[in-house]
Design a protein around this motif. Structure first.
Motif: not given
Length: 457
Positions: A355-362
């Motif tokens: 939610n905060d960083y738009g990280s669908r992947q890490i």
């Protein structure tokens, strides 16, 4: 938003881990490296699975009925149609597309119904046996034939799973669906299935419980443990696969004994997961290897470090983070290796960074250096673009120095990007948690992120 190795669930915004669903989550651009093993249906305690296996074998044996009735061309045509099933996306193809067998190969398989008395009289009990008589029949072909004859079953399964998860379905046509009443392949008009956004083709899901890396009944196992090699050739270097196949055709009893042994040991046959964690002993050994390595590149220490981390982290973070792949990239002439994970949003922390960083992947970048420098932080900064989100992890040997920590805080203040570092101490703590099973190794990353945010304004 583009991601690495996109999957059907990721495309539709469904952040579920592989272990949470009953099917192998398909990739959109490549095959899943697993295969449907018909023996899994035969040995299943489920009467429904056993019924499916009976239908599958009966459909295959109908090809023999056609051949014995002088309708060889029909049998060959049906077998060619069954020899490839692109919709399931199983195997090793990089494009989710395979190639059917040719006319000659199909004729050779159909001839088994006439050549071998046991098949002429009774048909097959396990059609995987064709690999003991015909060259070029491997695990992918066995899987595709099974999927083709079971396609109508798999379509029903796919529709049910899509409805449970909310995966959109569209009207489409599916070719070569086996009609058990008519005993022939037909096109199914107006099927309702998920569509691959890459090429517009239908996608069919396969139950995980039927999947293995290779069939339980397989040529390599037969050759190693049951094949009378000395009878076929007294000179080991002259014992070719072709000679073994020719021998089998005239000595069916040897194959029959092998099949009987595999049936007796059916309890040992289990499905293979897409990902298997390292055992605790192996995880500790990887940690010991990492701690002994010097920093830098001398003696390829950097490669050894990256290899060890690359094998260790996916196991420590499973099942909350599904491993996508290890990826090499170049930044200003410097080769960099990353670990890419799917963000399943399975925990509050994972949901927060989505939610905060738009990280669908890490993304986790590995650095076997004595100290992280500003240039390393800048490399990660350039990589954290819209495609992968704005959260990244540096895996390195020692804590960040004050200047580099300040640089990461400035990135958060100015661009709302979060970069945290995992050190040898953190990796060791993750292994300890993995060993104790009292908590989750992901908690270490969560803790590092909380500490980072406390330093941010």
């Amino acid at each position: 938003m583009a991601i690495i190795r996109p999957r059907l669930t990721d495309y539709h915004g469904l952040y579920v881990a592989q272990h949470q669903v009953d099917f192998a989550i398909p990739f959109l651009e490549e095959d899943i490296p697993l295969y449907l093993d018909p023996f899994m249906l035969w040995r299943s305690p489920s009467q429904q699975d056993q019924m499916f296996h009976t239908g599958l074998v009966n459909a295959f044996n109908h090809l023999g009925t056609l051949a014995k009735a002088g309708r060889d061309n029909e049998a060959v045509e049906a077998l060619i149609a069954a020899s490839e099933c692109d919709e399931v996306g199983l195997g090793s193809s990089a494009k989710r597309q395979g190639k059917r067998i040719g006319q000659a190969k199909a004729e050779e398989i159909i001839s088994l119904f006439k050549r071998i008395p046991a098949y002429h009289q009774n048909g097959f009990r396990h059609f995987e046996e064709i690999q003991f008589f015909v060259e070029g029949i491997s695990k992918d072909r066995i899987s595709d034939i099974a999927c083709s004859f079971l396609k109508s079953v798999l379509i029903d399964f796919t529709m049910d799973q899509c409805d449970q998860l909310g995966i959109p379905r569209s009207q489409c046509d599916v070719s070569d669906v086996y009609n058990y009443r008519e005993n022939k392949f037909e096109s199914l008009r107006g099927a309702s299935l998920p569509i691959n956004p890459v090429d517009g083709t239908p996608i069919i899901l396969v139950p995980k419980r039927w999947l293995r890396f290779g069939p339980w009944i397989n040529y390599e196992d037969y050759f190693e443990k049951y094949c009378p090699q000395d009878e076929i050739s007294h000179t080991p270097e002259e014992l070719t696969r072709v000679k073994v196949l020719n021998y089998n055709r005239d000595h069916y009893g040897v194959v029959e004994s092998y099949i009987a042994a595999k049936e007796r040991n059916a309890a040992d046959c289990a499905n293979d997961p897409l990902f298997s964690q390292l055992p605790i002993v192996s995880a500790k050994r990887k940690l010991a290897t990492i701690k002994k390595l010097p920093t830098g590149k001398i003696g390829q220490a950097d490669i050894q470090y990256e290899d060890a981390i690359g094998q260790l982290l996916p196991s420590l973070l499973y099942p909350h983070l599904d491993f996508a792949q290890e990826q090499a990239r170049t930044d200003s002439g410097v080769s960099i290796r990353d670990l890419i994970f799917y963000n399943t949003r399975a925990q509050p922390f994972l949901d927060e960074i989505f939610n905060d960083y738009g990280s669908r992947q890490i993304t986790m970048e590995m650095k076997n250096v004595a100290a992280i420098e500003r240039e390393h932080i800048d490399q990660v900064n350039r990589y954290l673009a819209n495609e992968l989100g704005r959260f990244g992890v540096i895996i390195t040997r020692n804590p960040l120095k004050r200047a580099e920590m300040t640089r990461t805080i400035d990135l958060w203040s100015g661009q709302r990007k979060a970069v945290i570092a995992l050190t040898d101490v953190d990796i060791e703590q993750m292994v300890e948690i993995f060993d104790s099973k009292q908590r989750d190794p992901l908690d270490v990353i969560t803790k590092k992120y909380v500490e980072f945010r406390r330093l941010c304004p």
